[in-house]
Design an enzyme around this catalytic site. Sequence first.
Site: not given
Length: 394
Positions: A14, A251-253, A256
């Site tokens: 995204y 980061s997304k990881r 979130g």
Amino acid sequence: MTTRVRFAPSPTGYLHIGSARTALFNYLFAKNTGGKFLVRVEDTDLQRSTEESLASILDGLKWLGFAPDEEIVFQSDNAEKHRQTALKLLEEGKAYRDFTPKEDRSDKNIKQDIADKARKQGDKKDMRDNPFRDLSKEESDKRAEAGEPFAIRLKVAETGKTSFEDAVYGEQERDYADIEDLVLLRSDGHPLYNLAVVCDDIEMDITHVIRGQDHLTNTHKQILIYEALGKEKPTFAHLPLILAPGGKKLSKRIHGEIVSMTTYRDAGFIADAFRNFLALLGWSAGEEQEIYSLDELVEKFSLDRINQSNATFNFDANNERRWTDDKAIWMNAEYIRTMNLDELIPLVREELRNEKLWREEYDDNEKDWFESTVDLIRERFYTLKDFSGQGRAF
RNA sequence: GACCGGUUCGUCUAGGGGUCUAGGACACCGCCCUUUCACGGCGGCAACACGGGUUCAAAUCCCGUACCGGUUACCA
């Protein structure tokens, strides 16, 4: 010459908050200089590119109000041109075929593997040690005709250096000795990022490349390609990065939803407020004003007022009240209580509709009551969500 | 490891040789306003990474160190 800039996301996730700011700065620069803001989707990594993330990115841009001035370009549509360009460089002897079998990289800890490998090599690594670099043309052609797979690498000169004047960081130099013979075309025939970017930027007449500082080393590689192609390079402006608390990568990881633009829209943020907040992350007009309309941002924006140090986006995942940056929340509240009521009402209406709390009377015979109530209660709210949550009582 | 960046209050930042006992904003704390909350007003706490130089004068220029970040892919 009118300026042309592009925001070039890859549809592998995204819209990241850092990308959103890159888009914003590109947009502001384009509008400030009376130029064009373009969008190019970098979808050359077909494995990882998805429709959903493309839709989500476009959604995010729309929410923030950045409409491209020309049709969106899809990089994959130009793959053939990129391939031809690589072949041309090969023909001219500025690139060479590398018959080394492709290394199988496990996707998992690839960054770590690369770093470890590089560490082991130390500073002894000779970037020009590829055995195929000086293979004779006859031999190279013969092996290619025999069907042996090969990648095409740019033949970087032994000595010299690339240099450019960055609009944010100033004079930048890099020795050729520190740049490997980068791969232009993969052995499966697909063009790689650096080649594709340069070709497209030339094709699109991009005058200013404004992107994250993580591309600084790519820029030197890309300049090499511009030079090999005999094309004039655009002006580059690298932006400081937005980091997580503690100065770590956002980061997304690990972090979130907090890094996704859609999170803010869904949490009841007002686009103008969030955009305003983003503008102040790495840029300032050098005055004490902090609340700016989009028009004011456009008018006051300039690349030379972008600062050079990374910014920390502050939040605390374990604290409900501090789930995102304090200042972002404050700014949103500031917008809610000071914006024109006419502009706020539609947003509140949409929020109530989404939560099934909207009643048609609010637009009809209870309109006055509704509006004055919103006006009354808005000064204690932080997000649009509060209108459906705490606002219920009214 | 190598190469490249960066370092001003907890966070976002202003300042780029003297106007800096370093300014603003958020957050936090106190007081006032208010039946309460919020808003608003007033005040407070809080920073030039470290060490050398250059200079009459350094947060600002130079060098070094430390720390942080980026990159080092047939990813983008």
